[in-house]
Design a protein around this motif. Structure first.
Motif, mmCIF file in Angstrom:
data_model
loop_
_atom_site.group_PDB
_atom_site.id
_atom_site.type_symbol
_atom_site.label_atom_id
_atom_site.label_comp_id
_atom_site.label_asym_id
_atom_site.label_seq_id
_atom_site.Cartn_x
_atom_site.Cartn_y
_atom_site.Cartn_z
ATOM 1 N N LEU A 184 23.613 7.506 -23.861
ATOM 2 C CA LEU A 184 22.603 6.456 -23.744
ATOM 3 C C LEU A 184 21.829 6.694 -22.447
ATOM 4 O O LEU A 184 22.434 6.933 -21.399
ATOM 5 C CB LEU A 184 23.253 5.069 -23.721
ATOM 6 C CG LEU A 184 24.147 4.727 -24.923
ATOM 7 C CD1 LEU A 184 24.698 3.314 -24.780
ATOM 8 C CD2 LEU A 184 23.394 4.879 -26.234
ATOM 9 N N GLU A 185 20.514 6.628 -22.519
ATOM 10 C CA GLU A 185 19.674 6.918 -21.359
ATOM 11 C C GLU A 185 18.940 5.664 -20.900
ATOM 12 O O GLU A 185 18.479 4.856 -21.717
ATOM 13 C CB GLU A 185 18.668 8.019 -21.699
ATOM 14 C CG GLU A 185 19.341 9.353 -22.042
ATOM 15 C CD GLU A 185 18.314 10.456 -22.267
ATOM 16 O OE1 GLU A 185 17.115 10.119 -22.439
ATOM 17 O OE2 GLU A 185 18.702 11.639 -22.252
ATOM 18 N N PHE A 186 18.829 5.531 -19.572
ATOM 19 C CA PHE A 186 18.132 4.397 -18.960
ATOM 20 C C PHE A 186 17.154 4.932 -17.918
ATOM 21 O O PHE A 186 17.549 5.689 -17.012
ATOM 22 C CB PHE A 186 19.141 3.452 -18.289
ATOM 23 C CG PHE A 186 20.091 2.801 -19.247
ATOM 24 C CD1 PHE A 186 19.806 1.569 -19.808
ATOM 25 C CD2 PHE A 186 21.280 3.435 -19.607
ATOM 26 C CE1 PHE A 186 20.687 0.971 -20.693
ATOM 27 C CE2 PHE A 186 22.156 2.849 -20.484
ATOM 28 C CZ PHE A 186 21.870 1.610 -21.042
ATOM 29 N N GLU A 187 15.916 4.528 -18.060
ATOM 30 C CA GLU A 187 14.902 4.948 -17.087
ATOM 31 C C GLU A 187 14.921 4.001 -15.897
ATOM 32 O O GLU A 187 14.829 2.779 -16.058
ATOM 33 C CB GLU A 187 13.520 4.947 -17.742
ATOM 34 C CG GLU A 187 12.433 5.489 -16.841
ATOM 35 C CD GLU A 187 11.097 5.647 -17.572
ATOM 36 O OE1 GLU A 187 10.049 5.423 -16.923
ATOM 37 O OE2 GLU A 187 11.121 5.970 -18.787
ATOM 38 N N LEU A 188 15.059 4.571 -14.696
ATOM 39 C CA LEU A 188 15.156 3.780 -13.479
ATOM 40 C C LEU A 188 13.800 3.684 -12.804
ATOM 41 O O LEU A 188 13.078 4.683 -12.678
ATOM 42 C CB LEU A 188 16.166 4.407 -12.510
ATOM 43 C CG LEU A 188 17.579 4.668 -13.070
ATOM 44 C CD1 LEU A 188 18.454 5.298 -12.004
ATOM 45 C CD2 LEU A 188 18.203 3.367 -13.564
ATOM 46 N N ALA A 189 13.470 2.482 -12.365
ATOM 47 C CA ALA A 189 12.218 2.292 -11.623
ATOM 48 C C ALA A 189 12.353 2.904 -10.232
ATOM 49 O O ALA A 189 13.451 3.044 -9.687
ATOM 50 C CB ALA A 189 11.889 0.804 -11.530
ATOM 51 N N GLU A 190 11.227 3.266 -9.652
ATOM 52 C CA GLU A 190 11.253 3.897 -8.322
ATOM 53 C C GLU A 190 11.818 2.961 -7.268
ATOM 54 O O GLU A 190 12.484 3.396 -6.334
ATOM 55 C CB GLU A 190 9.825 4.316 -7.926
ATOM 56 C CG GLU A 190 9.287 5.440 -8.774
ATOM 57 C CD GLU A 190 7.919 5.903 -8.284
ATOM 58 O OE1 GLU A 190 7.509 5.463 -7.178
ATOM 59 O OE2 GLU A 190 7.274 6.680 -8.977
ATOM 60 N N ASP A 191 11.581 1.652 -7.408
ATOM 61 C CA ASP A 191 12.057 0.697 -6.405
ATOM 62 C C ASP A 191 13.401 0.074 -6.787
ATOM 63 O O ASP A 191 13.781 -0.973 -6.269
ATOM 64 C CB ASP A 191 11.019 -0.415 -6.207
ATOM 65 C CG ASP A 191 10.736 -1.155 -7.514
ATOM 66 O OD1 ASP A 191 11.142 -0.647 -8.582
ATOM 67 O OD2 ASP A 191 10.108 -2.233 -7.454
ATOM 68 N N GLU A 192 14.125 0.719 -7.710
ATOM 69 C CA GLU A 192 15.421 0.171 -8.143
ATOM 70 C C GLU A 192 16.385 0.159 -6.959
ATOM 71 O O GLU A 192 16.573 1.171 -6.289
ATOM 72 C CB GLU A 192 15.997 1.032 -9.273
ATOM 73 C CG GLU A 192 17.175 0.388 -9.998
ATOM 74 C CD GLU A 192 16.747 -0.864 -10.748
ATOM 75 O OE1 GLU A 192 17.497 -1.854 -10.697
ATOM 76 O OE2 GLU A 192 15.668 -0.853 -11.360
ATOM 77 N N PRO A 193 16.976 -0.992 -6.632
ATOM 78 C CA PRO A 193 17.887 -1.060 -5.474
ATOM 79 C C PRO A 193 19.106 -0.174 -5.672
ATOM 80 O O PRO A 193 19.552 0.073 -6.789
ATOM 81 C CB PRO A 193 18.273 -2.542 -5.417
ATOM 82 C CG PRO A 193 18.021 -3.056 -6.798
ATOM 83 C CD PRO A 193 16.856 -2.287 -7.330
ATOM 84 N N GLY A 194 19.652 0.286 -4.567
ATOM 85 C CA GLY A 194 20.778 1.216 -4.606
ATOM 86 C C GLY A 194 22.098 0.569 -4.954
ATOM 87 O O GLY A 194 23.079 1.264 -5.178
ATOM 88 N N ASP A 195 22.143 -0.785 -4.947
ATOM 89 C CA ASP A 195 23.409 -1.450 -5.245
ATOM 90 C C ASP A 195 23.507 -1.884 -6.701
ATOM 91 O O ASP A 195 24.282 -2.758 -7.052
ATOM 92 C CB ASP A 195 23.599 -2.660 -4.338
ATOM 93 C CG ASP A 195 22.452 -3.667 -4.481
ATOM 94 O OD1 ASP A 195 21.492 -3.353 -5.182
ATOM 95 O OD2 ASP A 195 22.555 -4.754 -3.878
ATOM 96 N N SER A 196 22.719 -1.277 -7.584
ATOM 97 C CA SER A 196 22.776 -1.609 -9.007
ATOM 98 C C SER A 196 24.111 -1.175 -9.595
ATOM 99 O O SER A 196 24.794 -0.285 -9.080
ATOM 100 C CB SER A 196 21.635 -0.917 -9.757
ATOM 101 O OG SER A 196 20.393 -1.408 -9.323
ATOM 102 N N VAL A 197 24.463 -1.820 -10.702
ATOM 103 C CA VAL A 197 25.748 -1.558 -11.352
ATOM 104 C C VAL A 197 25.505 -1.275 -12.819
ATOM 105 O O VAL A 197 24.717 -1.956 -13.481
ATOM 106 C CB VAL A 197 26.701 -2.759 -11.189
ATOM 107 C CG1 VAL A 197 27.966 -2.573 -12.017
ATOM 108 C CG2 VAL A 197 27.075 -2.955 -9.726
ATOM 109 N N LEU A 198 26.199 -0.263 -13.327
ATOM 110 C CA LEU A 198 26.176 0.021 -14.755
ATOM 111 C C LEU A 198 27.319 -0.755 -15.396
ATOM 112 O O LEU A 198 28.484 -0.559 -15.051
ATOM 113 C CB LEU A 198 26.346 1.522 -14.998
ATOM 114 C CG LEU A 198 26.322 1.972 -16.462
ATOM 115 C CD1 LEU A 198 24.894 1.944 -16.997
ATOM 116 C CD2 LEU A 198 26.904 3.367 -16.605
ATOM 117 N N SER A 199 26.995 -1.660 -16.313
ATOM 118 C CA SER A 199 28.002 -2.485 -16.980
ATOM 119 C C SER A 199 28.310 -1.894 -18.347
ATOM 120 O O SER A 199 27.415 -1.729 -19.186
ATOM 121 C CB SER A 199 27.493 -3.921 -17.129
ATOM 122 O OG SER A 199 28.404 -4.681 -17.887
ATOM 123 N N VAL A 200 29.573 -1.567 -18.568
ATOM 124 C CA VAL A 200 30.026 -0.990 -19.840
ATOM 125 C C VAL A 200 31.025 -1.956 -20.462
ATOM 126 O O VAL A 200 32.098 -2.192 -19.911
ATOM 127 C CB VAL A 200 30.680 0.388 -19.619
ATOM 128 C CG1 VAL A 200 31.142 0.974 -20.944
ATOM 129 C CG2 VAL A 200 29.719 1.331 -18.919
#
Length: 806
Positions: A184-200
């Motif tokens: 599964l692919e997710f496109e990240l925005a340029e200003d996406e914060p570094g503390d994001s979490v991938l929820s599975v």
């Protein structure tokens, strides 16, 4: 050199449990899980809201386990058992208490969304740069998911959320071991914060109603690169505070012990030093390393120390000298013969453990017929007027309720019959008693006679033996036959009351009239008790009639029997079938066979008398695992995967008659094969049928196993093959944990012998110096191992499991 992790768990009792049956009571039992793998089950206590189990387990576990959970359930004859509540303890909670947890803990509700299990295999690749940045989440597989459907399986799919976007995988029907292999692919925005979490999140798809939650994993996206491995599925965080005490409480003892076991030769100096007073009995009893170990052993660890010492000295043929040593030390400290062996000293605990190791088959031969009769007849027996229920008389007579005198007369007749049969079995069992027990009792009586030679203390010489044999062996086994292997289940209340009265009568006989019972309502039994005491005295005289030549031969022959490679560890009727070849039609043809397990082989034949046997060498076993319920029409099935002469793996499926029997055979086989070096990391918990595996649906018969094996999880029992290195490491650990107390005792040892004679002073100092040197050498060896291994602390619950992928 190996790392050993063991967990001692004693499930004592419950109180104020809720009623789950229409009768206003419950039939509670406990299930013990480690990381959601069922490892033990207690017997059921019938019709009780305040059950007593008293069952204890010592579990050998993988070093990376996360949590211990104990469920309390109500057994139902029809339908599913009701879940009452649970107690959960994390590894950190247990290890934070060096002396262990021993307390009442409130049961909390069991919510489906919290009851998750299993792992998921992920590969998350976070791009370092580029435009657009595309995060790729590879969902490979999952294993050991919770069954949410009546079929015992689930229909799992994965929902992945990142950067306010959500995607899902396909649904894999009817499996707890799905293979998706989807990216599964997710496109990240340029200003996406570094503390994001991938929820599975893993879910069970349902055609009707809402989907069932199976577990989740949170993967931080604070670093670029590749994150790959097996991740433990976790529940949703609880949003409400769990109510405490509304579901009752569970009293338990839990203690975690982690050891690094060195090669056996490293412990030889310690074992030799402990055995020195047994091989060279001329030393003063107080100036030995064994005396130091006894002095620094606290009450809560005394049973464990006694167990290890008895097993070590049994294997070396020094059991009787060891018991003689600790008994002699106990006698020197006893001034009042009426208090002899009344405390839980090392001597008392050692004799108790010795009787269990050597005498359990003898105990079964003597008591099992009477105990089985009490269970089967289920008669109402009561002598205490305050506890009599006269309405019970309707079950005894069709003429209506009986009077108190009639109930007493009926009960007295039944109890006298049981007691007479029990005493007959005991006094007629001299030839059945193991020779080693008889030798130990002869030596015990001799030491008591030397310590209390006065004619007025003649009864004490008998009581010293009967106190152990009746008060600490026969009577407890009658009171709680489940804990001594006489029955698979605890007694129901009526049968339990009969056993209690019978045990009280045996205690009175064991006291030889020196300490009469306090209950006046037991007085009618005295007409049976007094003649029985006379017969027991004669029995004790016959029991110790062992000449010195026979005693010496018995010591060498019998002492190693419980741990001999050829000794039978476990035996009994089971049902077995071989794994089917691909060309054969499916058949569930389990055939009844008689099995024998020793440290060398698992063999079976059509009957115990049959000489033609099939045999699986223990050294060829590669996995011993449960089979998922529902795989076969028969319940309680396990599999033994072994390597044949050509190097091919062959599976034998074995069906047991009950869940407790399944676990007993499972633990025995795992212990017997614990030294095998080529155990499989994975296996299939299903079977290959209709061109695919029933567990993971893989069409290839040779596909790698979809579930982790649990060969490192086993129960310690008396019938297990002895591991001298592990036993010696445990004794070293007790000395090490004594800390400053150890060296205070050593200093007292040196000072006490210094005032007696120059020879004793030199001997005591030599023992102290050697003990220091032995412990120092073991400290150095452990430090060297820790440096070479690079392990500074045990893994935490947040650590991911990087086990090999299936």
């Amino acid at each position: 050199m190996a790392k050993s992790t063991s967990l001692y768990c004693r499930l004592v009792e419950g109180k104020e449990l809720p009623a789950k049956d229409v009768s206003g009571s419950s039939d509670p039992y406990c299930v013990v899980k480690v990381d959601n793998e069922v490892v033990a089950r207690t017997a059921t206590v019938w019709r009780s809201l305040n059950p007593f189990w008293g069952e204890e387990f010592t579990l050998r576990l993988p070093s990376g386990f996360h949590s211990l959970t104990i469920y309390v359930l109500d057994e139902d004859t029809i339908g599913h058992d009701d879940v009452i509540g649970k107690v959960s303890l994390s590894r950190q909670q247990i290890s934070a208490q060096p002396r262990g947890i021993d307390s009442w803990l409130s049961l909390v509700p069991v919510h489906p969304d919290q009851e998750v299990q299993g792992e998921i295999h992920l590969e998350v690749r976070m791009p370092e740069q580029g435009h657009p940045r595309v995060l790729r989440c590879h969902l490979i597989a999952a294993r050991d998911l919770a069954p949410r459907d009546p079929s015992g399986t689930s229909d799992p799919f994965v929902r992945v959320s990142c950067c306010r976007h959500t995607q899902e995988t396909a649904v894999i029907k009817k499996t707890r071991f799905p293979h998706w292999d989807e990216v599964l692919e997710f496109e990240l925005a340029e200003d996406e914060p570094g503390d994001s979490v991938l929820s599975v999140e893993v879910w069970d798809w349902d055609i009707v109603g809402k989907n069932d939650f199976l577990g989740q994993v949170k993967v931080p996206l604070d670093a670029s690169g590749l994150t790959e491995g097996w991740f433990q599925l976790l529940p949703f965080p609880s949003s409400t505070e769990e109510p405490g005490g509304q579901l009752g409480s569970l009293r338990l003892t839990v203690r975690l012990l982690e050891d690094r076991v060195l090669p056996q030769h490293c412990y030889q100096p310690l074992i030799q030093l402990l055995a020195e007073p047994l091989c060279c009995p001329g030393q003063p009893a107080a100036s030995t390393a064994l005396a130091v170990l006894e002095e620094v052993t606290s009450g809560d660890s005394r049973q464990d120390v006694a167990t290890k010492l008895v097993k070590v000295f049994l294997a070396q043929g020094l059991a009787v000298p060891f018991l003689d040593y600790v008994i002699t030390r106990e006698l020197t400290r006893t001034t009042d013969p009426n208090t002899l062996f009344r405390s839980n000293s090392l001597a008392s605990k050692s004799v108790e453990q010795f009787l269990k190791a050597v005498g359990l088959p003898y105990l079964h031969a003597v008591l099992k017929p009477v105990v089985n009769r009490v269970f089967e007849e289920k008669k109402y027996v009561e002598l205490d007027p305050c506890k009599m229920e006269l309405s019970r008389g309707r079950r005894i007579s069709f003429k209506g309720s009986l009077s108190e005198a009639q109930v007493r007369e009926s009960s007295l007749e039944l109890l006298q019959g049981y007691l007479e049969d029990t005493v007959d079995a005991i006094v007629g069992s001299v030839d059945k008693c193991p020779l080693l027990m008889r030798v130990a009792f002869k030596q015990l009586r001799r030491r008591v006679e030397e310590r209390f030679p006065s004619p007025q203390h003649e009864e004490v010489q008998y009581f010293a033996i009967s106190g152990f044999l009746f008060l600490r062996f026969f009577a407890p086994a009658v009171l709680t036959p489940k804990l001594f292997g006489l029955r698979e289940q605890h007694a129901e209340p009526r049968t339990g009351r009969t056993l209690l009265l019978l045990a009280k009568a045996l205690q009175s006989i064991g006291n030889l009239g020196l300490q009469p019972g306090k209950e006046p309502w037991m007085a009618p039994l005295h007409t049976v008790l007094l003649p029985s005491i006379t017969r027991v005295r004669a029995f004790l005289d016959s029991l110790i009639e062992v000449d010195s030549i026979q005693a010496t031969a018995g010591e060498g022959m019998m002492s190693v029997a419980p741990f001999s490679p050829s000794a039978t560890i476990k035996e009994g009727f089971l049902h077995a079938r071989e794994a089917e070849e691909p060309s054969l039609l499916p058949r569930f043809a389990f055939k009844k066979r008689y099995f024998w397990l020793s440290a060398q082989a698992l063999s079976y034949s059509k009957s115990p008398e049959c000489q033609e046997r099939s045999c699986i060498p223990v050294g060829h076993i590669r996995a011993v695992e449960r089979v998922d319920e529902g795989t076969f029409p028969q319940p309680h099935v396990m599999q033994v995967v072994a390597q044949d002469g050509t190097g091919q793996l062959r599976t034998t499926y074995i069906q047991c008659k009950s869940a407790p029997e399944l676990w007993q055979w499972l633990w025995a086989l795992r212990q017997a094969s614990s030294a095998n070096g080529a155990m499989l990391p994975t296996c299939h918990p299903g079977t290959f049928r209709t061109a695919r595996w029933t567990c993971c649906l893989q069409p290839n018969r040779a596909a790698p196993g979809c579930s982790r094996t649990h060969s490192a999880v086993a129960l310690d029992e008396w019938s297990d093959p002895l591991d001298p290195a592990a036993a010696a490491q445990s004794l070293y650990g007790h000395l090490q944990r004594a800390g400053t107390r150890l060296w205070e005792v050593v200093a007292e040892l040196e000072g006490s012998v210094a005032v007696q004679s120059p020879e004793l002073k030199l001997g005591g100092r030599a023992v102290a110096e050697r003990l220091r040197a032995v412990l120092r050498d073991l400290d150095v060896a452990h430090e060297a191992f820790a440096r070479g291994d690079g392990v500074s602390s045990p893994p935490t619950d947040t650590d991911t499991d990087a086990a090999t992928a299936t």
